[in-house]
Enzyme design. Structure first.
Site, PDB file in Angstrom:
ATOM      1  N   ASP A  28       0.390 -36.085 -13.020  1.00  0.00           N
ATOM      2  CA  ASP A  28       0.142 -34.709 -13.416  1.00  0.00           C
ATOM      3  C   ASP A  28       1.460 -33.976 -13.603  1.00  0.00           C
ATOM      4  O   ASP A  28       2.468 -34.598 -13.947  1.00  0.00           O
ATOM      5  CB  ASP A  28      -0.756 -34.029 -12.356  1.00  0.00           C
ATOM      6  CG  ASP A  28      -1.690 -33.001 -12.969  1.00  0.00           C
ATOM      7  OD1 ASP A  28      -1.183 -32.049 -13.557  1.00  0.00           O
ATOM      8  OD2 ASP A  28      -2.917 -33.156 -12.856  1.00  0.00           O
ATOM      9  N   HIS A  79      -0.819 -27.072 -12.326  1.00  0.00           N
ATOM     10  CA  HIS A  79      -1.941 -27.989 -12.555  1.00  0.00           C
ATOM     11  C   HIS A  79      -1.918 -29.168 -11.577  1.00  0.00           C
ATOM     12  O   HIS A  79      -2.943 -29.529 -10.981  1.00  0.00           O
ATOM     13  CB  HIS A  79      -1.838 -28.478 -14.008  1.00  0.00           C
ATOM     14  CG  HIS A  79      -3.029 -29.212 -14.516  1.00  0.00           C
ATOM     15  ND1 HIS A  79      -3.171 -30.572 -14.361  1.00  0.00           N
ATOM     16  CD2 HIS A  79      -4.124 -28.805 -15.214  1.00  0.00           C
ATOM     17  CE1 HIS A  79      -4.313 -30.961 -14.946  1.00  0.00           C
ATOM     18  NE2 HIS A  79      -4.908 -29.900 -15.465  1.00  0.00           N
ATOM     19  N   SER A 119     -10.267 -31.579 -15.852  1.00  0.00           N
ATOM     20  CA  SER A 119      -9.073 -31.794 -15.024  1.00  0.00           C
ATOM     21  C   SER A 119      -9.382 -31.585 -13.553  1.00  0.00           C
ATOM     22  O   SER A 119      -8.776 -32.204 -12.691  1.00  0.00           O
ATOM     23  CB  SER A 119      -7.978 -30.794 -15.396  1.00  0.00           C
ATOM     24  OG  SER A 119      -7.195 -31.264 -16.444  1.00  0.00           O
TER      25      SER A 119
END
Ligand code: NAG
Ligand code: NAG
Ligand code: NAG
Ligand code: NAG
Ligand code: NAG
Length: 791
Positions: free
Chosen positions: A147, A224, A554
């Protein structure tokens, strides 16, 4: 072997040359050579890669400059800067499986146009399950998160008390970098951190960390990676997680005692995440060498999908699978249109997103008697004059460029309809902001994602929105409305619902393998966030938060990764196929009101093309009863059937010596792949499909009975209908015969097969599309143009 190589030569060439377009400008290409077993020594492998490369370059200097990565630990290949003729030359070499241009993939968060999107609203503390199991297991399991990196100071990555030493199998490490000091950042929880930048920099130029907020290290800027990591394996943070008081509660990952290894392969560029395939493959090469047990990857590309082995996701996850490592992918956020699902490799798990039973109702009071309810993350109440967008925007379309210059909207609450435009709220927010409005009321299908609130925004559905519009039209003066602060409501029925944005099946390249596999929470998930990064990822937002809401597949992907860690911990010998089977066959399809789970976007009952087998049930997945496992031989047959030659397969597949690699003489369909769901995308006549199950329940002497729910227009016969297991017979085979009983041209119908011993229910979705258009002599005969002209 030679016979097959001959007969598939044409196809082989077509695959290996895929995606090479004639161009003299160099690009980053990935040259995939298969397994690393042919070259045991990583140094020899690197040398070999340089030798191959030297065949297309004049000088050694050029060779060195062109090479980005040599993949040499877990599989063999390299990435290099090549022009198209060099790529073609390499693709023609016998030992090369495929050559393809490294693409940039995107994160699967819901995204606002030039910054990452955030959503405000429901879902209880980030995790999917809630039993003591979660606390007992997972300490021996290492989850690799691919990520945007990690904010190591977050409470989610604290060492749990009395955590045992790092497993001795671990070979990874924490790599030093900008604002990332391994001694401080890493502990017994966060045990590995690496970053990969070469592919990104080839594409976008050197990372400029002063002009573009990023860190040249595993430290996360975009948030994220911190969010997904804390969802999968975050430590327990008691009672103190919330977004300005909303969704207050305990935060924790699915496997809070599992270890975390971070592979930063996605980088922020103008507040958007970009992930280079060359970098991702380098991450796979290292992570498998480091000995992670689970890999969680929340990114992908949109259709058109490339063939398998022409994409980093399929290659990386194939080698992971061979080493017993499960790779969990997000399905994408391109729903609700069909066939948009991505990350469809049959050896991975592909995850759809669904909502949870938490909402953030927000009351809009119109006058003393009248109010409407919307959903939002309003922290402080707002009062303002109500204004219809039709007055302030060209044709009523709330777009920044449509703003009709005037001062009148300043401080007002603007009402925009998605049916008039724009379709997405983020544009409407930007328009309202440009007009200096005080708030936005956005009218749309209620469960479409709630986007970045760069200004306070309330989502209302069409019914409520219409009420507001009519009220406004009837008022002689602009009425004042009051927007209350949002509440957190848990237990709101019905839940879950398949998220509007979640990418739907069937897979556009392998329609006979059901994708997505499963759904998990992915709407308004609260999880850890870097305090240095504003919750909206916008410059003028000066807020700092430790927890933030995000939506997307996600977010659902790491939920499944956490569950995989728990299963792996409880059943260390299970293969990735067995673990996936356990998750798929125990999924549920009923919501909290005992009705079928709804698919947002249609408001109708969801089906397997929306959410695979249904919603994940972590507790049941720990004890599935039977599993549909797969062995090397299953994958060999699969690869034969998609056109690979025996020579290539022996290069890709890690086989114990003596394994027979022989392909059938003709290409077959892959419906017999021992997948835990059964899909037949083009049923023209009666077919019989084979499946094999293994008893993994505690009870070894056990009898399973079958119940069938037939898809509309399909006769389903199962033989045998009873499976008897004993200490001596842990495996059984059964056959499913599908017979079309109606005329149809390619619509999908759904049923299921359930095996039960009274204790377990082993459920497989049955997805069939009858196509009888082939069988009658209906042909399109173009009529001569002349006769038409004559009329
Ligand atoms: C590709 O690069 C090679 C080596 O630098 C060069 O000889 C060749 O002319 C280039 N081809 C094209 C089409 O530019
Ligand atoms: C990095 O960005 C800053 C601000 O945009 C700019 O002033 C600086 O020249 C850039 N540095 C490089 C090496 O491009
Ligand atoms: C809760 O969080 C705040 C800030 O995030 C911190 O200052 C406070 O000490 C925390 N309280 C507890 C009980 O952990
Ligand atoms: C909105 O506010 C900005 C900054 O205060 C100002 O520059 C702009 O002129 C205002 N626009 C309108 C339409 O009032
Ligand atoms: C149905 O079968 C025919 C003949 O094989 C094929 O051309 C057509 O594309 C199929 N239609 C669908 C919807 O799969």
């Amino acid at each position: 072997m030679a016979t097959n190589s001959q007969c598939f030569w044409g196809l082989y060439l077509a695959l290996s040359l895929y995606f090479i377009h004639s161009s003299s400008t160099p690009h980053v290409y990935i040259v995939y050579l298969g397994n690393s077993h042919n070259v045991h020594d990583p140094h020899l492998a690197s040398k070999h890669h340089l030798q191959l490369l030297s065949k297309v370059f004049a000088s050694e200097e050029d060779v060195r400059q062109s090479m980005l990565y040599s993949y040499k630990h877990s599989f063999s290949g390299f990435s290099a800067k090549l022009n198209s003729s060099q790529a073609t030359t390499l693709a023609k070499m016998e030992e090369v499986i495929s050559v393809f241009r490294s693409k940039t993939l995107r994160l699967h968060t819901t995204r606002s146009w030039d910054f990452l999107g955030l959503t405000l609203s429901s879902s209880s503390s980030t995790s999917a399950a809630g039993t003591p199991l979660q606390l007992a297991y997972g300490e021996d399991i290492i989850v690799g998160i691919f990520d945007t990196g990690i904010w190591p100071e977050s409470d989610s990555f604290r060492e749990e008390p009395r955590m045992r030493p790092i497993p001795s199998t671990w070979k990874g490490r924490c790599v030093k970098g900008e604002m990332f000091e391994p001694a401080k950042a890493c502990n017994r929880k966060l045990i590995g951190a690496r970053y990969y930048l070469r592919g990104f920099e080839e594409e976008y130029g050197p990372l400029n960390t002063s002009g573009n907020p990023e860190y040249r290290s595993a430290r996360d800027f975009l948030g994220h990676g911190t969010h997904t990591a804390s969802t999968a394996v975050g430590s327990i943070v008691k009672n103190n997680a919330s977004f300005f008081g909303l969704a207050q509660g305990t935060a924790r990952g699915g496997a809070p005692r599992a270890r975390l290894a971070v592979y930063k392969v996605c980088w922020g560029k103008d507040y958007d995440g970009k992930c280079s395939e060359a970098d991702i493959l380098a991450g796979f090469d290292d992570a498998l060498y480091d000995r992670v047990h689970v890999i969680s990857a929340s990114f992908g590309s949109k259709p058109p999908l490339l063939p398998l082995f022409v994409s980093e996701a399929a290659i990386g996850s194939f080698h992971a699978m061979q080493l017993g490592v499960t790779v969990v992918f997000s399905a994408g956020n391109e729903g609700p249109d069909p066939s948009q699902v991505t990350n469809v490799a049959p050896w991975g798990i592909c995850v759809a997103a669904s909502s949870v039973d938490r909402m953030f109702p927000t009351r809009i009071t119109l006058d003393n008697k009248l109010y409407v309810m919307g959903e939002s993350f309003i922290i402080t109440p707002i009062k303002g004059k109500l204004a219809d967008a039709t007055t302030y925007f060209v044709n009523g379309v709330c777009r920044p460029e449509n703003w009709i210059q005037s001062k009148f909207a300043v401080g007002r609450v603007i009402l925009c309809f998605s049916s008039i435009g724009p379709y997405e709220i983020d544009e409407a927010e930007a328009a309202a902001k440009k007009a200096n409005a005080s708030a936005l009321i956005f009218v749309e299908a209620m469960t479409r994602q709630v986007a970045v609130d760069i200004i306070p925004s309330v989502h209302v559905n069409l019914e409520q929105g219409t009420k507001i519009k009519h009220y406004l039209a009837q008022s002689p003066t602009k009425p004042v409305v009051q927007i209350e602060s949002s509440k957190t409501v848990i237990g709101k029925s019905p839940a879950p619902r398949v998220a509007y944005f979640s990418s739907r099946g069937p897979s556009s390249i392998t329609p006979d393998i059901l994708k997505p596999d499963i759904s998990a929470p992915g709407v308004n998930i609260l999880a850890a966030w870097p305090p240095q990064t504003s919750p909206t990822l916008t410059l003028d937002d000066k807020r700092s938060v430790s927890w933030n809401f995000q939506s997307g597949t996600s977010m659902s992907c790491p939920h499944v990764s956490g569950v995989v860690a728990l299963i792996k911990s409880a059943h260390p010998t299970w293969s990735p196929a067995a673990i996936r089977s356990a998750i798929v066959t125990t999924a549920y399809t009923r919501d909290t009101s005992f009705d079928s789970i709804v698919a947002d976007g249609s408001m109708k009952a969801s089906d397997p093309l929306d959410s695979g087998a249904g919603h994940i049930d972590p507790i049941k997945a720990m004890d599935p009863g039977l599993v549909y496992d797969m062995k090397t031989s299953d994958y060999i047959l699969f690869l034969c059937n998609i056109g690979y030659t025996e020579d290539q397969i022996s290069q890709i597949v890690l086989c114990p010596s003596g394994t027979d690699i022989s392909c059938p003489q003709v290409l077959q369909s892959n419906v017999n792949l021992n997948y835990p769901s059964i899909t037949f995308s083009n049923l023209q006549s009666t077919v019989t499909i084979k499946r094999n199950v293994r008893n993994v329940g505690k009870n070894k002497n056990v009898i399973y009975f079958c119940t069938i729910s037939e898809p509309d227009g399909v006769e389903v016969v199962i033989w045998p209908r009873v499976l008897i297991f004993s200490w001596f017979k842990v495996e059984s085979t059964y056959y499913v015969t599908l017979k079309p009983k109606k005329e149809s041209q390619g619509r999908y119908d759904f049923g299921e097969i359930v095996w039960s011993d009274g204790l377990h229910k082993v459920r497989s979705p049955l997805v069939v599309s009858i196509n009888t258009s082939c069988c009658d002599s209906y042909e399109y005969i173009p009529s001569p143009r002349k006769s038409q002209n004559a009329i």
